[in-house]
Design a protein around this motif. Structure first.
Motif, mmCIF file in Angstrom:
data_model
loop_
_atom_site.group_PDB
_atom_site.id
_atom_site.type_symbol
_atom_site.label_atom_id
_atom_site.label_comp_id
_atom_site.label_asym_id
_atom_site.label_seq_id
_atom_site.Cartn_x
_atom_site.Cartn_y
_atom_site.Cartn_z
ATOM 1 N N THR A 27 0.850 -1.180 0.000
ATOM 2 C CA THR A 27 0.000 0.000 0.000
ATOM 3 C C THR A 27 0.889 1.235 0.000
ATOM 4 O OG1 THR A 27 -1.669 -1.180 1.228
ATOM 5 C CG2 THR A 27 -1.836 1.209 1.200
ATOM 6 N N ARG A 29 0.867 5.164 0.520
ATOM 7 C CA ARG A 29 0.045 6.283 1.009
ATOM 8 C C ARG A 29 0.570 7.578 0.414
ATOM 9 N NH1 ARG A 29 0.958 6.374 6.907
ATOM 10 N NH2 ARG A 29 -0.255 8.280 6.773
ATOM 11 N N THR A 31 -0.031 11.782 0.461
ATOM 12 C CA THR A 31 -0.674 12.977 1.019
ATOM 13 C C THR A 31 -0.769 14.030 -0.082
ATOM 14 O OG1 THR A 31 0.264 12.488 3.166
ATOM 15 C CG2 THR A 31 -0.576 14.713 2.833
ATOM 16 N N GLN A 60 -3.342 4.751 -1.545
ATOM 17 C CA GLN A 60 -4.262 5.343 -0.574
ATOM 18 C C GLN A 60 -4.035 6.848 -0.581
ATOM 19 O OE1 GLN A 60 -3.913 3.387 3.244
ATOM 20 N NE2 GLN A 60 -4.803 5.187 4.241
ATOM 21 N N GLU A 62 -4.673 10.628 0.634
ATOM 22 C CA GLU A 62 -5.143 11.406 1.792
ATOM 23 C C GLU A 62 -5.147 12.868 1.380
ATOM 24 O OE1 GLU A 62 -2.119 10.451 4.610
ATOM 25 O OE2 GLU A 62 -2.710 8.349 4.711
ATOM 26 N N ALA A 83 3.095 9.586 5.306
ATOM 27 C CA ALA A 83 2.786 8.752 4.142
ATOM 28 C C ALA A 83 4.092 8.430 3.402
ATOM 29 C CB ALA A 83 1.822 9.505 3.239
ATOM 30 N N ASP A 84 3.961 7.717 2.260
ATOM 31 C CA ASP A 84 5.158 7.418 1.460
ATOM 32 C C ASP A 84 5.518 8.598 0.569
ATOM 33 O OD1 ASP A 84 5.576 4.422 2.023
ATOM 34 O OD2 ASP A 84 3.437 4.575 1.573
ATOM 35 N N SER A 86 4.349 12.728 -0.567
ATOM 36 C CA SER A 86 3.533 13.874 -0.174
ATOM 37 C C SER A 86 3.837 15.065 -1.065
ATOM 38 C CB SER A 86 3.793 14.254 1.279
ATOM 39 O OG SER A 86 3.054 15.426 1.598
ATOM 40 N N SER A 306 10.138 5.688 3.849
ATOM 41 C CA SER A 306 9.131 4.879 3.156
ATOM 42 C C SER A 306 9.648 3.452 2.965
ATOM 43 C CB SER A 306 8.814 5.503 1.801
ATOM 44 O OG SER A 306 8.196 4.543 0.981
#
Lengths: 409, 289
Positions: A27, A29, A31, A60, A62, A83-84, A86, A306
């Motif tokens: 997953t 992530r 941002t 995912q 955000e 997150a990973d 952004s 990450s």
């Protein structure tokens, strides 16, 4: 046990099996800063398209309002829960690089990948010879002017210099009524930048040789110039109560004849004030012909901590394809960062955007200095004091420059 | 021995809970305030009281502290003074009292941030509702730029603060008034006391504990209240409407000086602690009498 119960059990077991296999996927992530109401939907769609092509990776998204982005990143990073990927303001990037928060991307970047970008927009994210971010959003600033008001005041062309601009603003004032020549921002984010427009035209710099340029003659002249616009009633009254959005709204309502802002205003006018006749022109030049615009990029960065760097990079590769970039920039009204994308007729034949892109050779990007936000706050406070008449321009700017020099040390 | 330890054992679970929620973060903040901290919360060298020294040398911080005290005092006193008559009226039996009560309470149902943003629009100089209403009534000829200067912005913010604190305060007072027995007033009336004397000698003394509670709780809420000032001016122009919370937010999350921000929050905590001690003492005195 009845057959029915057995089936239920089996179904339950397979559900559990399925969900564990779902957990085994990677997953990533991300941002995302919310630029407009289209930002979230665009990224959700891009994530779906990416997942369809890469079934083993889940994206995912955000979405965070731009104003809360710094706060979220600060708290997330200090808790190790970031997150990973952004989005961040490129002007903050140095602080991130210095602390080793973001990972360099050079190992992943092929010459082909690099060639996708317009160099002007990629270079602000390069530090110490390494690429630390990719330009997710790019814009520049130009002057929007209301053609109807200009025509009524008998002005044929947008002002080429600040002196012309002042004469024009006086003509507009003579029209009477509550219409003002210069929409001047004096509140909240980019109050400092609105001041820099004039300062650059006067030949000033934000930072020169590691020192603040706020105490330069150019800055003092600009402060006096803006203050004279205010005192002579050529701006909207009460400039310190108008944020960038507020001034843009005055422009859409036809209450101010000009506003200096980013290309996204064109999209807003199209939907909110379709009957407004406006043009886009360069920011007026100074007495010695100096001119400048503010070039801004936001970067998408990969965090050093990450655990899914490979998968995250794949997603970056995907959103920086020509197709994805074109979609995104159309939604947001940003400038194209991808060279192929810029050839798309939507951008190439757009009269407004042409003005913006023509200004890029003179664009100043935020200087690579630590504590940009600190300096922005000091500068905005000093300028607000001058606008309000609570401080002599020269003394107030000198005091602010001393404070900025402390931050730059 | 058994009897002596039992209460402590019984208190232990709630103490551990309180410690986890209050003491542990407090310890973290104290540690942040005494160290050099980078903008991502990583703790560096121990620097003692340096952050506090920087704060007390910053005129903006000192101004924000005084402004916070003025803000808190004005909003709290203003709220109490306006809420008492409102509660008295709503306590009377009249036709439509239910609706009147709902109208007074309704603002409570709306989030503070939203109220503040609506006010930001209403106070807009060129297109705000307030200016157009005042012009419509013929009270002003030119627009007032409410948020352009502290001299107009801050009084408006105090006014909004009072407005949003009224529902809660009136609720407390209504609870207090319902506990005043009617026969006291009847007896006073037979003895010849007018309505002012009845208010002064019966209502006010009996309402006193409720006023105390409303005073302290409002003080704590208003002191820490962020949305009104942030949504309308963000503490500007030039920090002239900053209170400690908005100063704290800017220092911590905009400028990224987490150490100094931690020091500000400790100072705020200390000030509020004094209020809380006053509150506890008031509550204990009530319990005794």
């Amino acid at each position: 046990m009845t057959i029915r119960q057995k089936i239920c059990l089996l179904a339950g077991a397979s559900l559990i099996a399925f969900s564990t296999s779902a957990l085994a996927e990677t997953t990533v992530r991300v941002t995302i800063a919310e630029y407009s109401k289209g930002t979230g939907p665009y990224f959700e769609e891009a994530a779906k398209a990416f997942e369809a092509a890469n079934p083993d990776t889940k994206i995912q998204i955000e979405v965070v309002p731009w104003d809360n982005l710094q706060q979220k990143l600060t708290t997330d990073i200090s808790a190790g829960a970031n997150a990973d990927l952004s989005i961040i303001g490129t002007r903050w990037l140095l602080d991130y690089v210095k602390e080793g928060i973001v990972a360099p991307l050079d190992d992943h970047i092929t010459p082909d990948f690099k060639a996708r970008f317009i160099d002007t927009f990629l270079s602000p994210s390069v530090m110490n010879g390494k690429v630390y971010g990719l330009p997710i959003a790019a814009s520049a600033r130009a002057m929007y002017y209301n053609k109807d008001i200009f025509a009524k005041a008998g002005i044929d062309t947008p002002p080429a210099t600040w002196a012309d601009f002042k004469t024009d603003a006086e003509k507009i004032k003579k029209l009477g009524g509550e219409t003002y020549g210069f929409g001047l921002q004096g509140k909240e984010i980019e109050t400092d930048v609105y001041f820099y427009y004039g300062m650059w035209s006067n030949g000033g710099e934000i930072v020169k040789d590691g020192k603040s340029g706020l105490d330069s003659q150019a800055a003092i002249d600009t402060a006096k110039l803006y203050k004279s616009f205010i005192d002579e009633g050529l701006t909207q009254p009460g400039v310190t109560s108008y944020s960038r959005e507020d001034v843009q709204n005055l422009f859409k309502q036809g209450k101010v004849a000009t506003v200096i802002t980013a290309p996204f205003l064109s999209n807003q006018i199209k939907t909110e004030a379709p009957n407004l006749k406006y043009g886009v022109a360069p920011i007026p030049a100074g007495p010695s012909g100096d001119k400048g615009t503010y070039g801004v990029t936001d970067s998408i960065v990969l965090f050093e901590n990450s655990k899914n760097k490979e998968a995250a990079w794949k997603f970056l590769d995907f959103i920086f394809t020509k197709e994805q970039r074109t979609k995104f920039d159309k939604v947001e009204g940003f400038l194209p960062v991808n060279a192929e994308e810029a050839k798309d007729p939507y951008f190439a034949d757009n009269a407004d955007l042409k003005v913006f892109t023509s200004l890029l050779p003179n664009a100043r990007f935020a200087p690579v200095i630590p504590g940009w936000e600190d300096i922005a706050q000091t500068t905005s406070n000093a300028i607000q004091k001058i606008y309000l008449g609570q401080g002599d321009p020269e003394a107030t700017l000198k005091e602010a420059a001393a404070k900025v020099n402390e931050t730059l040390k | 021995m058994q009897r002596a330890t039992a209460p402590y054992v019984l208190i232990l679970p709630s103490f551990i809970l309180a410690a986890a929620i209050i003491l542990w973060p407090l310890k973290e903040i104290i540690s942040l305030s005494l160290h050099d901290v980078n903008r991502f919360g990583m703790i560096r060298d121990f620097i003692g009281l340096q952050h506090f020294r920087v704060l007390f040398a910053d005129p903006d911080f000192i101004a924000a502290t005084w402004r916070t005290l003025f803000w808190t005092a004005s909003v709290v006193v203003g709220t109490l003074v306006i809420s008492v008559p409102i509660a008295l009226i709503l306590n009377e039996d009249f036709y439509g009292r239910g609706i009147a009560r709902i109208l007074i309470m309704l603002p409570w149902a709306i989030s503070l941030t939203m109220t503040a943003i609506v006010w930001r629009w209403a106070l807009n100089g060129e297109s705000g509702m307030l200016n157009s209403a005042l012009r419509g009534l013929g009270l002003i000829d030119t627009n007032i730029q409410w948020l352009a200067e502290a001299s107009t912005a801050f009084p408006m913010q105090i006014f909004i603060g009072i407005l949003v604190s009224i529902p809660f305060t009136v609720t407390i007072f209504l609870g207090g008034l319902s506990s005043v027995p009617d026969d006291l007033y009847e007896a006073a009336a037979t003895e010849g006391a007018g309505s002012w004397d009845q208010f002064r000698l019966i209502t006010l003394p009996l309402l006193r504990p409720f006023i105390n509670i409303a005073f302290v709780l409002n003080t704590i809420y208003v002191f820490n209240s962020f949305p009104i000032i942030w949504a309308t001016t963000q503490g500007g122009p030039a920090n002239s409407t900053d209170i400690l919370v908005t100063y704290l937010y800017k220092t911590g999350f905009r400028v990224g000086k987490l150490g100094e921000a931690a020091a500000v929050s400790l100072i705020m905590f200390a000030i509020l602690l004094v209020f809380t001690i006053i509150y506890v003492r008031l509550a204990m005195r009530e319990a005794k009498s």
